[in-house]
Design a protein around this motif. Structure first.
Motif, PDB file in Angstrom:
ATOM      1  N   VAL A 154       0.836  -1.207   0.000  1.00 15.03           N
ATOM      2  CA  VAL A 154       0.000   0.000   0.000  1.00 15.03           C
ATOM      3  C   VAL A 154       0.870   1.256   0.000  1.00 15.03           C
ATOM      4  CG1 VAL A 154      -1.652   1.318   1.391  1.00 15.03           C
ATOM      5  CG2 VAL A 154      -1.978  -1.129   1.061  1.00 15.03           C
ATOM      6  N   ILE A 155       1.934   1.254   0.782  1.00 11.08           N
ATOM      7  CA  ILE A 155       2.829   2.420   0.826  1.00 11.08           C
ATOM      8  C   ILE A 155       3.495   2.638  -0.532  1.00 11.08           C
ATOM      9  CG2 ILE A 155       4.982   3.292   1.823  1.00 11.08           C
ATOM     10  CD1 ILE A 155       4.077   2.023   4.483  1.00 11.08           C
ATOM     11  N   SER A 156       3.934   1.563  -1.169  1.00 12.12           N
ATOM     12  CA  SER A 156       4.574   1.726  -2.479  1.00 12.12           C
ATOM     13  C   SER A 156       3.564   2.156  -3.544  1.00 12.12           C
ATOM     14  CB  SER A 156       5.277   0.432  -2.893  1.00 12.12           C
ATOM     15  OG  SER A 156       4.338  -0.602  -3.087  1.00 12.12           O
ATOM     16  N   ALA A 157       2.321   1.710  -3.436  1.00 12.39           N
ATOM     17  CA  ALA A 157       1.292   2.155  -4.386  1.00 12.39           C
ATOM     18  C   ALA A 157       1.030   3.653  -4.240  1.00 12.39           C
ATOM     19  CB  ALA A 157       0.005   1.364  -4.182  1.00 12.39           C
ATOM     20  N   ILE A 158       0.937   4.116  -3.018  1.00 13.31           N
ATOM     21  CA  ILE A 158       0.731   5.552  -2.785  1.00 13.31           C
ATOM     22  C   ILE A 158       1.942   6.341  -3.266  1.00 13.31           C
ATOM     23  CG2 ILE A 158       0.470   7.296  -0.970  1.00 13.31           C
ATOM     24  CD1 ILE A 158      -1.226   5.194   0.544  1.00 13.31           C
ATOM     25  N   ALA A 159       3.134   5.813  -3.046  1.00 17.62           N
ATOM     26  CA  ALA A 159       4.360   6.498  -3.488  1.00 17.62           C
ATOM     27  C   ALA A 159       4.411   6.591  -5.012  1.00 17.62           C
ATOM     28  CB  ALA A 159       5.590   5.772  -2.964  1.00 17.62           C
ATOM     29  N   VAL A 160       4.003   5.534  -5.704  1.00 20.18           N
ATOM     30  CA  VAL A 160       3.989   5.575  -7.174  1.00 20.18           C
ATOM     31  C   VAL A 160       3.006   6.629  -7.660  1.00 20.18           C
ATOM     32  CG1 VAL A 160       3.345   4.274  -9.244  1.00 20.18           C
ATOM     33  CG2 VAL A 160       4.796   3.224  -7.537  1.00 20.18           C
ATOM     34  N   ILE A 161       1.833   6.687  -7.050  1.00 21.15           N
ATOM     35  CA  ILE A 161       0.827   7.680  -7.459  1.00 21.15           C
ATOM     36  C   ILE A 161       1.364   9.091  -7.253  1.00 21.15           C
ATOM     37  CG2 ILE A 161      -1.439   8.625  -6.866  1.00 21.15           C
ATOM     38  CD1 ILE A 161      -2.296   5.722  -6.237  1.00 21.15           C
ATOM     39  N   VAL A 162       1.950   9.357  -6.097  1.00 20.13           N
ATOM     40  CA  VAL A 162       2.462  10.697  -5.806  1.00 20.13           C
ATOM     41  C   VAL A 162       3.618  11.052  -6.740  1.00 20.13           C
ATOM     42  CG1 VAL A 162       3.677  12.056  -4.045  1.00 20.13           C
ATOM     43  CG2 VAL A 162       1.682  10.705  -3.413  1.00 20.13           C
ATOM     44  N   LEU A 163       4.513  10.107  -6.971  1.00 18.45           N
ATOM     45  CA  LEU A 163       5.671  10.397  -7.822  1.00 18.45           C
ATOM     46  C   LEU A 163       5.267  10.621  -9.271  1.00 18.45           C
ATOM     47  CD1 LEU A 163       8.237   7.913  -6.292  1.00 18.45           C
ATOM     48  CD2 LEU A 163       8.395  10.404  -6.304  1.00 18.45           C
ATOM     49  N   VAL A 164       4.282   9.895  -9.753  1.00 26.65           N
ATOM     50  CA  VAL A 164       3.821  10.118 -11.126  1.00 26.65           C
ATOM     51  C   VAL A 164       3.154  11.479 -11.255  1.00 26.65           C
ATOM     52  CG1 VAL A 164       2.121   9.338 -12.823  1.00 26.65           C
ATOM     53  CG2 VAL A 164       3.653   7.692 -11.762  1.00 26.65           C
ATOM     54  N   LEU A 165       2.389  11.867 -10.244  1.00 28.04           N
ATOM     55  CA  LEU A 165       1.735  13.174 -10.304  1.00 28.04           C
ATOM     56  C   LEU A 165       2.727  14.328 -10.154  1.00 28.04           C
ATOM     57  CD1 LEU A 165      -1.517  12.487  -8.264  1.00 28.04           C
ATOM     58  CD2 LEU A 165      -1.279  12.777 -10.735  1.00 28.04           C
ATOM     59  N   MET A 166       3.857  14.100  -9.508  1.00 27.65           N
ATOM     60  CA  MET A 166       4.863  15.153  -9.345  1.00 27.65           C
ATOM     61  C   MET A 166       5.669  15.398 -10.616  1.00 27.65           C
ATOM     62  SD  MET A 166       6.396  14.496  -5.527  1.00 27.65           S
ATOM     63  CE  MET A 166       7.887  15.355  -5.934  1.00 27.65           C
ATOM     64  N   GLN A 167       5.746  14.405 -11.492  1.00 22.42           N
ATOM     65  CA  GLN A 167       6.556  14.558 -12.695  1.00 22.42           C
ATOM     66  C   GLN A 167       5.828  15.456 -13.689  1.00 22.42           C
ATOM     67  OE1 GLN A 167       7.877  10.826 -14.268  1.00 22.42           O
ATOM     68  NE2 GLN A 167       8.256   9.995 -12.228  1.00 22.42           N
ATOM     69  N   HIS A 168       6.623  16.163 -14.452  1.00 23.52           N
ATOM     70  CA  HIS A 168       6.048  17.045 -15.459  1.00 23.52           C
ATOM     71  C   HIS A 168       6.169  16.390 -16.824  1.00 23.52           C
ATOM     72  CE1 HIS A 168      10.179  18.137 -16.525  1.00 23.52           C
ATOM     73  NE2 HIS A 168      10.397  18.323 -15.241  1.00 23.52           N
ATOM     74  N   GLY A 169       5.369  16.894 -17.748  1.00 16.02           N
ATOM     75  CA  GLY A 169       5.348  16.312 -19.084  1.00 16.02           C
ATOM     76  C   GLY A 169       6.548  16.719 -19.912  1.00 16.02           C
ATOM     77  N   LYS A 170       6.605  16.200 -21.130  1.00 18.10           N
ATOM     78  CA  LYS A 170       7.736  16.500 -22.020  1.00 18.10           C
ATOM     79  C   LYS A 170       7.730  17.956 -22.480  1.00 18.10           C
ATOM     80  CE  LYS A 170       9.450  12.373 -22.170  1.00 18.10           C
ATOM     81  NZ  LYS A 170      10.725  12.071 -21.591  1.00 18.10           N
ATOM     82  N   GLY A 171       6.574  18.560 -22.561  1.00 13.70           N
ATOM     83  CA  GLY A 171       6.493  19.953 -23.003  1.00 13.70           C
ATOM     84  C   GLY A 171       6.982  20.945 -21.975  1.00 13.70           C
ATOM     85  N   ALA A 172       7.094  20.536 -20.732  1.00 15.34           N
ATOM     86  CA  ALA A 172       7.526  21.450 -19.674  1.00 15.34           C
ATOM     87  C   ALA A 172       9.034  21.687 -19.699  1.00 15.34           C
ATOM     88  CB  ALA A 172       7.118  20.898 -18.314  1.00 15.34           C
ATOM     89  N   ASP A 173       9.789  20.905 -20.455  1.00 14.45           N
ATOM     90  CA  ASP A 173      11.237  21.084 -20.506  1.00 14.45           C
ATOM     91  C   ASP A 173      11.646  22.355 -21.237  1.00 14.45           C
ATOM     92  OD1 ASP A 173      11.674  18.764 -19.097  1.00 14.45           O
ATOM     93  OD2 ASP A 173      11.872  17.518 -20.896  1.00 14.45           O
ATOM     94  N   MET A 174      10.802  22.874 -22.098  1.00 13.87           N
ATOM     95  CA  MET A 174      11.130  24.086 -22.838  1.00 13.87           C
ATOM     96  C   MET A 174      11.214  25.290 -21.898  1.00 13.87           C
ATOM     97  SD  MET A 174      12.057  25.153 -25.653  1.00 13.87           S
ATOM     98  CE  MET A 174      11.526  24.241 -27.059  1.00 13.87           C
ATOM     99  N   GLY A 175      10.401  25.315 -20.851  1.00 14.94           N
ATOM    100  CA  GLY A 175      10.453  26.419 -19.901  1.00 14.94           C
ATOM    101  C   GLY A 175      11.767  26.448 -19.145  1.00 14.94           C
ATOM    102  N   ALA A 176      12.339  25.283 -18.851  1.00 15.19           N
ATOM    103  CA  ALA A 176      13.614  25.226 -18.138  1.00 15.19           C
ATOM    104  C   ALA A 176      14.758  25.736 -19.011  1.00 15.19           C
ATOM    105  CB  ALA A 176      13.897  23.790 -17.692  1.00 15.19           C
ATOM    106  N   ALA A 177      14.627  25.607 -20.322  1.00 12.96           N
ATOM    107  CA  ALA A 177      15.686  26.064 -21.228  1.00 12.96           C
ATOM    108  C   ALA A 177      15.782  27.589 -21.237  1.00 12.96           C
ATOM    109  CB  ALA A 177      15.433  25.538 -22.638  1.00 12.96           C
ATOM    110  N   PHE A 178      14.680  28.280 -20.988  1.00 15.28           N
ATOM    111  CA  PHE A 178      14.686  29.751 -21.009  1.00 15.28           C
ATOM    112  C   PHE A 178      14.763  30.356 -19.620  1.00 15.28           C
ATOM    113  CE2 PHE A 178      12.607  28.638 -25.055  1.00 15.28           C
ATOM    114  CZ  PHE A 178      13.506  29.259 -25.906  1.00 15.28           C
ATOM    115  N   GLY A 179      15.240  29.585 -18.653  1.00 13.66           N
ATOM    116  CA  GLY A 179      15.506  30.151 -17.333  1.00 13.66           C
ATOM    117  C   GLY A 179      14.316  30.164 -16.410  1.00 13.66           C
ATOM    118  N   SER A 180      13.450  29.213 -16.524  1.00 17.70           N
ATOM    119  CA  SER A 180      12.315  29.181 -15.610  1.00 17.70           C
ATOM    120  C   SER A 180      12.790  28.758 -14.234  1.00 17.70           C
ATOM    121  CB  SER A 180      11.246  28.235 -16.164  1.00 17.70           C
ATOM    122  OG  SER A 180      11.082  27.100 -15.381  1.00 17.70           O
ATOM    123  N   GLY A 181      11.910  28.690 -13.264  1.00 18.92           N
ATOM    124  CA  GLY A 181      12.281  28.407 -11.883  1.00 18.92           C
ATOM    125  C   GLY A 181      12.868  27.033 -11.665  1.00 18.92           C
ATOM    126  N   SER A 182      12.551  26.060 -12.510  1.00 19.15           N
ATOM    127  CA  SER A 182      13.055  24.705 -12.269  1.00 19.15           C
ATOM    128  C   SER A 182      14.538  24.570 -12.601  1.00 19.15           C
ATOM    129  CB  SER A 182      12.248  23.685 -13.088  1.00 19.15           C
ATOM    130  OG  SER A 182      12.477  23.888 -14.463  1.00 19.15           O
TER     131      SER A 182
END
Length: 105
Positions: A13-41
């Protein structure tokens, strides 16, 4: 045996909750463009791409733990089989053998 089953179920149960939280924390492939122009990440603790690698690897480890504990739960909670199911099956008989006749050519 109940303690081991409870322990494996808790880890599952703990690992299932951890997988759900970790998947929701990840950003999509399109979010990498913001990091290239100096975004907060870009100035984050892990760097511009470090958080993606860290989250991906952690998600993989948690998913592996989830699958292993799921299989362990199946093995621990499955009913024990005392005899093979094939020991109760009678061999099939051919209709011509029953009646004592030969099969025509």
């Amino acid at each position: 045996m109940d303690f081991i089953t409870s322990l494996v179920l808790t880890v599952n149960v703990i690992s299932a909750i951890a997988v759900i939280v970790l998947v929701l924390m990840q950003h999509g492939k399109g979010a990498d463009m913001g990091a290239a122009f100096g975004s907060g990440s870009a100035g984050s603790v892990f760097g511009s791409s470090g958080s993606a690698n860290f989250l991906s690897r952690t998600t993989g480890v948690c998913a592996t733990v989830f699958f292993v504990t799921s299989m362990a739960l199946v093995l621990l909670t499955a009913p024990k089989q005392t005899a093979s199911i094939m020991s109760t099956v009678q061999p099939a008989t051919v209709a011509s053998q029953v009646e004592g006749q030969k099969i025509p050519d």
